[in-house]
Design a protein around this motif. Structure first.
Motif, PDB file in Angstrom:
ATOM      1  N   LEU A 163       0.853  -1.776  -0.088  1.00 41.95           N
ATOM      2  CA  LEU A 163       0.150   0.010   0.337  1.00 41.95           C
ATOM      3  C   LEU A 163       0.571   1.098  -0.129  1.00 41.95           C
ATOM      4  N   TRP A 164       0.499   2.281  -1.118  1.00 40.07           N
ATOM      5  CA  TRP A 164       1.035   3.198  -0.639  1.00 40.07           C
ATOM      6  C   TRP A 164       0.570   4.563  -0.178  1.00 40.07           C
ATOM      7  N   PRO A 165       0.863   4.443   0.828  1.00 36.44           N
ATOM      8  CA  PRO A 165      -0.889   6.042   1.800  1.00 36.44           C
ATOM      9  C   PRO A 165       0.043   7.308   1.421  1.00 36.44           C
ATOM     10  N   MET A 166      -1.195   8.099   1.016  1.00 32.50           N
ATOM     11  CA  MET A 166      -1.133   9.520   0.699  1.00 32.50           C
ATOM     12  C   MET A 166      -1.574   9.789   2.250  1.00 32.50           C
ATOM     13  N   PRO A 167      -1.132  10.507   2.596  1.00 25.76           N
ATOM     14  CA  PRO A 167      -1.135  10.871   4.404  1.00 25.76           C
ATOM     15  C   PRO A 167      -1.787  12.586   3.601  1.00 25.76           C
ATOM     16  N   PHE A 168      -3.441  12.551   4.385  1.00 24.49           N
ATOM     17  CA  PHE A 168      -3.326  13.485   4.240  1.00 24.49           C
ATOM     18  C   PHE A 168      -3.913  14.342   5.437  1.00 24.49           C
ATOM     19  N   GLY A 169      -3.578  14.850   6.429  1.00 19.94           N
ATOM     20  CA  GLY A 169      -2.733  15.089   7.260  1.00 19.94           C
ATOM     21  C   GLY A 169      -3.432  16.513   7.479  1.00 19.94           C
TER      22      GLY A 169
ATOM     23  N   ARG B 208       6.953  -2.361   8.221  1.00 23.03           N
ATOM     24  CA  ARG B 208       6.354  -3.645   8.541  1.00 23.03           C
ATOM     25  C   ARG B 208       5.139  -4.091   8.394  1.00 23.03           C
ATOM     26  N   PHE B 209       4.816  -3.428   7.117  1.00 17.89           N
ATOM     27  CA  PHE B 209       3.495  -4.231   6.653  1.00 17.89           C
ATOM     28  C   PHE B 209       3.096  -3.341   5.180  1.00 17.89           C
ATOM     29  N   GLY B 210       4.585  -2.822   5.137  1.00 13.93           N
ATOM     30  CA  GLY B 210       4.851  -2.499   3.211  1.00 13.93           C
ATOM     31  C   GLY B 210       3.406  -1.537   3.238  1.00 13.93           C
ATOM     32  N   ALA B 211       3.769  -0.682   4.113  1.00 12.06           N
ATOM     33  CA  ALA B 211       3.036   0.895   3.677  1.00 12.06           C
ATOM     34  C   ALA B 211       4.275   1.739   4.416  1.00 12.06           C
ATOM     35  N   GLU B 212       4.847   1.615   4.390  1.00 12.34           N
ATOM     36  CA  GLU B 212       5.542   2.733   4.667  1.00 12.34           C
ATOM     37  C   GLU B 212       5.709   3.813   3.579  1.00 12.34           C
ATOM     38  N   LEU B 213       5.823   3.490   2.017  1.00 12.40           N
ATOM     39  CA  LEU B 213       6.176   4.318   1.462  1.00 12.40           C
ATOM     40  C   LEU B 213       5.920   6.088   1.005  1.00 12.40           C
ATOM     41  N   VAL B 214       5.700   7.352   1.708  1.00 13.45           N
ATOM     42  CA  VAL B 214       4.516   7.807   1.795  1.00 13.45           C
ATOM     43  C   VAL B 214       4.886   8.535   0.398  1.00 13.45           C
TER      44      VAL B 214
ATOM     45  N   ARG C  90      -1.966  10.658  -7.495  1.00 15.82           N
ATOM     46  CA  ARG C  90      -1.448  10.200  -8.308  1.00 15.82           C
ATOM     47  C   ARG C  90      -0.940   8.498  -8.424  1.00 15.82           C
ATOM     48  N   GLN C  91       0.430   8.615  -7.435  1.00 18.30           N
ATOM     49  CA  GLN C  91       1.486   8.040  -7.715  1.00 18.30           C
ATOM     50  C   GLN C  91       0.882   6.795  -6.357  1.00 18.30           C
ATOM     51  N   SER C  92      -0.371   7.133  -5.310  1.00 15.92           N
ATOM     52  CA  SER C  92      -0.991   6.299  -4.389  1.00 15.92           C
ATOM     53  C   SER C  92      -2.002   6.345  -4.612  1.00 15.92           C
ATOM     54  N   ASP C  93      -2.183   4.420  -3.345  1.00 17.38           N
ATOM     55  CA  ASP C  93      -3.777   4.089  -3.610  1.00 17.38           C
ATOM     56  C   ASP C  93      -4.107   3.252  -2.266  1.00 17.38           C
ATOM     57  N   LEU C  94      -4.200   4.614  -1.283  1.00 15.09           N
ATOM     58  CA  LEU C  94      -4.469   4.626  -0.019  1.00 15.09           C
ATOM     59  C   LEU C  94      -4.413   6.321   0.877  1.00 15.09           C
TER      60      LEU C  94
ATOM     61  N   MET D 235      -6.972  10.016  -7.439  1.00 13.55           N
ATOM     62  CA  MET D 235      -5.912   8.630  -7.343  1.00 13.55           C
ATOM     63  C   MET D 235      -6.372   8.329  -8.071  1.00 13.55           C
ATOM     64  N   CYS D 236      -5.702   6.940  -8.825  1.00 12.56           N
ATOM     65  CA  CYS D 236      -5.950   5.777  -8.887  1.00 12.56           C
ATOM     66  C   CYS D 236      -6.763   5.341  -8.641  1.00 12.56           C
ATOM     67  N   ASP D 237      -8.266   4.179  -9.750  1.00 14.44           N
ATOM     68  CA  ASP D 237      -8.046   2.783  -9.039  1.00 14.44           C
ATOM     69  C   ASP D 237      -7.086   1.882  -9.585  1.00 14.44           C
ATOM     70  N   PRO D 238      -7.645   0.912  -8.614  1.00 11.73           N
ATOM     71  CA  PRO D 238      -8.062   0.863  -7.407  1.00 11.73           C
ATOM     72  C   PRO D 238      -7.877   1.649  -6.804  1.00 11.73           C
TER      73      PRO D 238
END
Lengths: 174, 167, 412
Positions: free
Chosen positions: B25-31, B51-57, B62-66, B88-91
């Protein structure tokens, strides 16, 4: 300090009280800019920092008989270390107070905030726009007659181009 | 028995794709507010979201899916949130972090959106003000479970529910 | 900077190639920095007109996190406002709690017990340290130094562990009450804080080792976005950003409260008022805060942490259930709340960002009639557009981190 102000602006001072260790002075509305200028520039007063501008709606204040809106100015002297609190009132039908944004830089935004939240207009303010609420907002949320849960959605954000055009014009762009 | 004894494995295409999606998962933090500081703590070394593979902020939608909405969303902010979601692109999946994003929290007033599900579909809600980092990790694991089983728990983006505020 | 005097009317510039051409708007590119941008640390918007990579003109917009703190407080009692103050500057929540409670206590003339005062000082200074660490760490990330962020957040986690044991929350602590603190510290508090201070020293040293002789860092921060002393004062700057301009003004020294006059500490000041000074003033302040905490821990007296004043303090549970006075007192405080005398008060504390002040207008009822918070970074951001005009767009990002804008406090 009070004597000095009374001497220079005899008609401006409406009253004063010393509470919580700070002198609170009530000022005639039309003279506020002159009084603040004296406070800032006089060599024995030197109130160099504008700390805050607070707007108050006194419409449901118990026992209040004066005009509906109040504006409270907090000033502080860096060199001498003392503080003073000035207050003016404005009537409900015409809440207009002279601006002090030419004297202090941060007064620009503080007055915009007071306008946005309370609907007090500042005469001759260079850019009296809403600051915290969005540009499609109707009404002034901190007035006591504004219900706390009246929500207003925004359709599109402000482009800010009006401010940008004015700023570019100042800088000589055509 | 090592892998080398099985030169080929059989599986379903959806399962492989879901396996890949859930672990990268590539998160986009809308902080926007306090929760963003806690998200920083989750990304930092002690809790370590990688550790859960979601560190690539990614800060580009357009580059993120979460989309991780962390913090209060006001009406002034709402059109921007909607726009970012649509870019954001699907899914795509959405985690609503903290009570402000989930329901408005204790800001029940004139300027706060009472839950981002009035604007965009949400997959996982996290309670707390702000949530503890462990709660965010749990939410990521919940979402991974959801991605793994698209038949029983479809992504919220495909659940037909008209948002309250259309933009 | 563009000098308007170099502009000539179009007629006079018609002869020769060397004539000054009029500057045209169509040559500029408009770029929005924010409201959702990694470098804005929250939600701000800066609209920049770019000529190449230089910012010709900038306009700022705030209010994206305006969540009605002031209106919400008007419908809550004074004690209920404390959790709202947590979320002003959420990076150092206890300092806001203390600022608010101190104002109400001054209004009601309540004597806070000595132990509570010392504990407030210790927790405030711990918060100041983690605020500066986040500010410096995030600022360095923005200019490309990611490792510092991990270093400073590791230290921050250790402080969180203490705060967590103290009040149950990591970030939004609501530790103080009007009249004292919500609870006393746990037994091993002193030793744990002393141990953490050692870690903080080491962490700050690690960060400084990475940057203080780093050519990239120096080039990116020295003489970037300079603000003069006079301009900073005219815009109402306070706190570390003002001190970085060379003004030695700290409320803890200028108007000492909470025994700050008895502690020995220095006020670090900068000399040029650039990004570099603003970062390093914060590092030096961390050192001074460590000194203050060490002194306060040594002096920490025994005793209660809540005042015995019946107007604000709940009676002990034995009295509430044991006799009618205690029960009535409990009932009065819960149902009728705390009612200060009518009047206007302004009081300020030195928070991590500068002078955090609260103006409270009370009308004698249990709800504050009007609360206005004076957020220090509001003043910092009011002049931001003038600071970045003429600089590069990358400098604007470095500058934004250095004036430490916390959106919760900026927009309230």
């Amino acid at each position: 300090m009070l004597e000095k102000l009374t001497a220079s602006h005899p008609k401006a001072i409406l009253g004063s009280v010393d509470r919580f260790g700070t002198l609170e002075i009530r000022i005639e509305k039309s003279k506020i800019a002159d009084v603040v200028k004296t406070l800032r520039d006089d060599q024995e007063l030197l109130f160099s920092i504008l700390i805050d501008i607070v707007s108050v709606d006194y419409s449901t204040y118990a026992g209040w008989t004066g005009e509906r809106f109040g504006v409270i100015y907090q000033l502080k002297s860096l060199a001498l270390g003392h503080r003073v609190q000035l207050s003016v009132t404005a009537p409900e039908d015409e809440p207009i107070v002279p601006t002090i944004s030419k004297l202090f830089g941060n007064a620009d935004w503080l007055e915009r905030e007071a306008f946005d939240q309370m609907g007090i207009r500042f005469a001759q303010h260079p850019n009296l726009k809403r600051l915290l609420n969005h540009h499609e907002f109707v009404g002034h949320p901190l007035r006591k007659d504004y219900p706390i849960t009246r929500r207003q959605a925004l359709s599109t954000n402000d482009s800010l181009m009006d401010e940008m055009e004015a700023r570019l014009k100042e800088k000589g762009y055509v | 028995m090592g892998v080398e004894t099985f030169p080929a494995i059989t599986t379903r295409k959806e399962a492989v794709i879901a396996w890949g999606q859930k672990n990268s998962l590539w998160p986009m933090p809308f902080g926007t507010a306090c929760c963003a500081i806690e998200f920083m703590a989750v990304a930092a070394s002690v809790f370590d979201i990688s550790r859960f593979g979601a560190e690539l902020v990614r800060f580009s939608p357009r580059q993120s899916d979460l989309l991780l909405v962390a913090g209060t969303v006001t009406f002034k902010q709402a059109p921007i949130l909607k726009q970012i979601y649509e870019q954001m692109c699907d899914p795509k999946w959405v985690i609503s972090m903290g009570v402000c994003a989930s329901s408005g929290g204790f800001y029940n007033n004139y300027c706060t959106v009472q839950g981002i599900d009035q604007i965009i579909p949400v997959d996982v809600y996290i309670s707390g003000c702000p949530p503890r980092p462990e709660a965010i990790l749990t939410a990521v694991m919940k979402l991974q479970h959801k991605i793994e089983n698209p038949a029983t728990t479809p992504p919220a983006q495909f659940m037909a529910k008209e948002p309250k505020f259309g933009y | 900077m563009i000098n308007p005097k170099t502009l000539l009317p179009i007629e006079s510039s018609s002869e020769g190639l060397n004539a000054v051409q009029p500057k045209e708007k169509k040559d500029l590119v408009m770029v929005n920095l924010g409201p959702s941008h990694p470098a804005t640390h929250g939600t701000l918007r800066v609209l920049c007109a770019l000529d190449g990579e230089s910012i010709v003109s900038a306009v700022t917009e705030i209010g994206y996190l305006h969540r009605g703190f002031e209106k919400d407080c008007e419908v809550h009692t004074f004690q209920q406002c404390i959790p709202y103050t947590d979320r002003l500057n959420y990076v150092s929540a206890i300092m806001n709690n203390v600022g608010f409670c101190k104002t109400v206590e001054k209004m009601m003339n309540i004597q806070v017990p000595e132990r509570a005062i010392y504990l407030r000082v210790i927790t405030c200074e711990l918060n100041r340290i983690i605020d500066h660490l986040v500010c410096a760490g995030a600022n360095l990330v923005d200019i490309g130094a990611l490792t510092n962020f991990w270093y400073s957040f590791n230290v921050r986690e250790k402080v969180y562990n203490i705060l967590e044991k103290l009040c149950g929350a990591r970030l939004t602590s609501s530790y103080t009450r009007i009249g004292g603190l919500s609870r006393d510290v746990y037994p091993a508090f002193g030793e744990e804080v002393t141990a953490v201070l050692k870690e903080i020293r080491k962490g700050v040293l690690d960060v400084q080792k990475l940057i203080s002789k780093n050519r990239i860092f120096l080039d990116r921060t020295k003489d970037v976005c300079v603000i003069s002393k006079e301009k900073a004062i005219a815009y109402g700057w306070t706190g570390p950003t003002l001190r970085a301009c060379g003004v030695e003004y700290d409320l803890r020294k200028a108007e000492p409260y909470y025994h700050y006059a008895d502690f020995k500490f220095d006020v670090p000041v900068g000399s040029r008022g650039d990004v570099y000074d603003r970062i390093f003033v914060r590092f030096l302040e961390i050192e001074e805060s460590i000194h203050i905490i060490e002194q306060a821990l040594r002096k920490l007296p025994d005793g209660p942490v809540m005042t015995g004043d019946k107007r604000v303090a709940l009676p002990p549970k034995q009295q509430t259930y044991g006799n009618i006075e205690g029960l009535m007192n409990h009932f009065k405080i819960i149902m009728h709340g705390i009612c200060p005398e009518p009047g206007v008060i302004y009081d300020a504390t030195e928070a991590a960002n500068g002078e955090l002040g609260f103006t409270i207008v009370a009308d004698g009822s249990k709800n504050p009639y009007r609360i206005k918070c004076r957020p220090p970074c509001f003043m910092n951001f009011a002049v931001f557009h003038e600071m970045i005009e003429g600089a590069m767009i990358a400098d604007a990002v470095a500058n934004l981190g250095s004036i430490n804008i916390i959106a919760g406090e900026l927009d309230r």
